[in-house]
Write an enzyme that holds these catalytic residues in place. Structure first.
Site, PDB file in Angstrom:
ATOM      1  N   ASN A   1       0.418  12.251  -4.113  1.00 23.76           N
ATOM      2  CA  ASN A   1       0.829  11.890  -2.750  1.00 23.76           C
ATOM      3  C   ASN A   1       2.338  11.890  -2.566  1.00 23.76           C
ATOM      4  O   ASN A   1       2.854  12.323  -1.539  1.00 23.76           O
ATOM      5  CB  ASN A   1       0.299  10.488  -2.401  1.00 23.76           C
ATOM      6  CG  ASN A   1      -0.971  10.564  -1.582  1.00 23.76           C
ATOM      7  OD1 ASN A   1      -1.339  11.628  -1.106  1.00 23.76           O
ATOM      8  ND2 ASN A   1      -1.629   9.446  -1.425  1.00 23.76           N
TER       9      ASN A   1
ATOM     10  N   PHE B   1       0.823  -1.213   0.000  1.00 28.28           N
ATOM     11  CA  PHE B   1       0.000   0.000   0.000  1.00 28.28           C
ATOM     12  C   PHE B   1       0.851   1.253   0.000  1.00 28.28           C
ATOM     13  O   PHE B   1       1.916   1.280   0.620  1.00 28.28           O
ATOM     14  CB  PHE B   1      -0.912   0.011   1.236  1.00 28.28           C
ATOM     15  CG  PHE B   1      -1.926  -1.094   1.215  1.00 28.28           C
ATOM     16  CD1 PHE B   1      -3.137  -0.925   0.555  1.00 28.28           C
ATOM     17  CD2 PHE B   1      -1.670  -2.305   1.832  1.00 28.28           C
ATOM     18  CE1 PHE B   1      -4.065  -1.951   0.517  1.00 28.28           C
ATOM     19  CE2 PHE B   1      -2.608  -3.333   1.799  1.00 28.28           C
ATOM     20  CZ  PHE B   1      -3.811  -3.150   1.137  1.00 28.28           C
ATOM     21  N   GLU B   2       0.331   2.295  -0.638  1.00 27.43           N
ATOM     22  CA  GLU B   2       1.060   3.558  -0.716  1.00 27.43           C
ATOM     23  C   GLU B   2       1.316   4.167   0.659  1.00 27.43           C
ATOM     24  O   GLU B   2       2.207   4.978   0.843  1.00 27.43           O
ATOM     25  CB  GLU B   2       0.300   4.564  -1.574  1.00 27.43           C
ATOM     26  CG  GLU B   2      -1.013   5.003  -0.953  1.00 27.43           C
ATOM     27  CD  GLU B   2      -1.866   5.810  -1.923  1.00 27.43           C
ATOM     28  OE1 GLU B   2      -1.594   6.986  -2.103  1.00 27.43           O
ATOM     29  OE2 GLU B   2      -2.797   5.225  -2.507  1.00 27.43           O
ATOM     30  N   THR B   3       0.492   3.754   1.633  1.00 31.05           N
ATOM     31  CA  THR B   3       0.663   4.264   2.996  1.00 31.05           C
ATOM     32  C   THR B   3       1.912   3.711   3.666  1.00 31.05           C
ATOM     33  O   THR B   3       2.286   4.171   4.737  1.00 31.05           O
ATOM     34  CB  THR B   3      -0.559   3.877   3.832  1.00 31.05           C
ATOM     35  OG1 THR B   3      -0.892   2.504   3.553  1.00 31.05           O
ATOM     36  CG2 THR B   3      -1.753   4.749   3.486  1.00 31.05           C
TER      37      THR B   3
END
Lengths: 255, 325
Positions: B107, A50-52
């Site tokens: 982002n 995940f990008e997180t």
């Protein structure tokens, strides 16, 4: 009468695009389910990422956002955004990453809009914006795109180009300075589209059982080559069983 | 020495002292996790206006601040909270009505912008944005950028790789550093000096924290400096970056705090319902924020039963089998 829903079909079709060894970048919603399905059905050695910053999430329960605590459980590593996007931009690890994206609009080269409808300064409709989608589309080896099959979503001209596909054709990405691969499949609630190796234009590859080539084309705002279309394989009993009972028993995403 | 002592504050005092009208501010957390919601509600209660807010994907906090009319300008990558609001609804309405000015980035670009601020360089390069409208469409006009000293003259700059083909990269995109007047993050543990520990994903909180002139840390647990220093590998932010430490249990509610509690699906769903029309949203603002004294009273309104339902399982870090439909 088919014994599966179109969402189930979409998740299974996407899962089949994922191979062992792939590092799967997941967004929110059906893309998570597709990755979970791949991991549980056909590609147990793919990595859900995940990008997180969560790397190799176990996903005992389906997350409802990429920051859901469910992505943090039993990972290889819990990092942050800088690490996650670095992994995708990295010239070695980036080649293994497959991105799964969605959007409000798509054009024939697989460019995506997830920002606005109408004029950017005075938008008729505002969407969430890029998030990590532009980064993923810019860096990784290939992307799989989920779309609702509607005329207003398959458009000749995007209102805003949030995430690059093949841009304006075969040399588009190179001319813009982008490396990495572009979109490889568009999975809708009617069909699967792919992109021609030469022209990089979208073509109809598979129609879902019971859906005609004509109806697929009628629901698009531009013409696509339909000469290569075949009927898609419906989900097997085993695929459905795992998807329903293991991946999303509360039907949070399957509905 | 001002960053070394006397930092342990009440939330009202911390917000009053560091968050002023027109402040450039960033908020930690991501979509529905570890947003510093107690601080956000306090900012709304104190009626702050004209904030210049920087966010990557900090969904719930952004939507509440925008909805309450606190924000004038927003630099953002993503306004959404996952399934509960794929696009934040008050954010969407405010942009469509022209009530806030928005500048879009990705982002990674936002992360690098905070990192540049944290590192003390004016920009960092990346390969995001090439060929896209992120580069071509500016939300803040050239004129605004020239007259506003807190904004860089360019949104971002594309340049040929100055090292030739080194790194197999033809072009890079330079994104400008962010430095804020104040950043607010919510963490699991901190001590009274400001040493702070995040469990689970850190998102871009550390970069955001270090790009700020002033940093407010709200924490689930206030622990001794001795406990923090006994296990330093898990600490994320050193005390001298911190200006205020505020002990606020459930300070991220209704978003999640890994290892402590889950997001509250019922609250987020109810919030999404309230956001859809203006009179209903005004009711929400009055009933859940403005007429409530503080976060403790807010949590009393929510009730111990709900808080019990979302309590995290110690092994998984979230509430197992929580009804999220």
């Amino acid at each position: 009468m088919q014994d599966y829903t179109l969402k189930e079909m979409m998740a299974v079709v996407a899962a089949r695009e994922i191979h062992n060894g792939d590092i799967i970048f997941c967004g929110t919603g059906i893309s998570m389910l597709a990755a979970m399905a791949a991991k549980n059905i056909s590609a147990p050695d793919c990595v859900i990422f995940f990008e997180t910053g969560a790397i190799d999430s176990l996903l005992e329960e389906v997350p409802l956002a990429v920051a859901d605590s469910r992505v943090m459980y039993r990972t290889a590593l819990n990092g942050g955004l800088a690490e996650a996007f670095g992994t995708m931009q990295n010239r070695f690890t980036g080649k293994r990453v497959v991105g799964i994206l969605g959007a409000a609009q798509i054009d024939r080269f697989g460019n995506l809009n997830s920002t606005v409808l109408g004029d950017y300064d005075h938008p008729a409709v505002r969407f969430s914006g890029s998030g990590g989608a532009n980064d993923v589309a810019s860096f990784v080896s290939r992307t799989i795109i989920f779309m609702k099959h509607e005329k207003r979503k398959f458009v000749r001209q995007l209102d805003y180009l949030t995430s690059p596909g093949w841009l304006d054709g075969p040399d588009g990405r190179k001319n813009a300075g982008l490396s990495g691969g572009g979109p490889s499949a568009v999975i809708t609630d009617m069909a699967v589209m792919r992109f021609d190796e030469q022209s990089r234009e979208m073509f109809l590859a598979e129609c879902y059982p019971g859906i005609s080539v004509e109806s697929v084309q009628e629901n698009m705002g531009f013409a696509v080559d339909c000469s290569r279309a075949v009927e898609a394989q419906p989900p097997t009993g085993r695929e459905l069983e795992i998807l329903r009972n293991r991946c999303d028993p509360q039907r949070l995403i399957l509905g | 020495m001002e960053k070394e002592a006397g930092k342990l504050l009440e939330l009202k005092e911390a917000v009053a002292r560091f968050v002023f009208d027109g402040a450039h501010i960033s908020i930690g957390g991501f979509t529905l996790n570890r947003n510093p919601m107690a601080a956000v509600y306090e900012i709304i209660r104190q009626g702050r206006r004209d904030l210049h807010l920087y966010a990557h994907s900090n969904g719930q906090a952004v939507d509440e601040l925008v909805g309450a009319g606190c924000v004038r300008r927003l630099e953002i990558a993503y306004g959404g909270t996952g399934r509960f609001a794929p696009t934040c609804i008050r954010f969407r309405k405010a942009v469509q009505a022209g009530m806030i000015q928005v500048e879009d980035y990705s982002n990674y670009q936002m992360t690098l912008r905070f990192m540049a601020g944290a590192m003390g360089v004016p920009f960092l390069p990346c390969r995001s944005g090439l060929g896209s409208d992120l580069i071509h469409h500016w939300g803040f006009s050239e004129d605004l950028r020239k007259t506003e000293s807190r904004l860089p003259d360019e949104k971002m700059v594309v340049m040929d790789n100055p090292f030739g083909s080194w790194g197999e990269t033809a072009k890079v995109v330079l994104v400008p550093a962010i430095t804020t007047d104040v950043t607010i993050i919510h963490v699991q543990k901190a001590d009274a000096l400001g040493n702070a520990r995040i469990a689970g994903l850190s998102f871009a909180d550390v970069e955001q924290a270090k790009s700020a002139e002033h940093l407010i840390v709200t924490c689930e647990e206030l622990v001794s400096t001795d406990e923090m220093k006994a296990d330093p590998d898990r600490n994320c932010i050193p005390f001298f970056c911190v200006d205020a430490v505020v002990h606020v249990p459930h300070g991220a509610y209704p978003t999640a705090c890994y290892g402590y509690y889950d997001y509250d699906p019922a609250y987020l769903k109810q919030f999404a319902d309230y956001t859809r029309d203006d009179p209903a949203y005004e009711t929400y603002l009055q009933d859940y924020i403005l007429r409530i004294d503080d976060h403790e009273s807010f949590l009393e309104k929510i009730g111990s039963e709900t808080l019990g339902d979302i309590e995290a399982d110690p092994e998984t870090g979230y509430a197992n089998n929580l009804d999220r439909r």
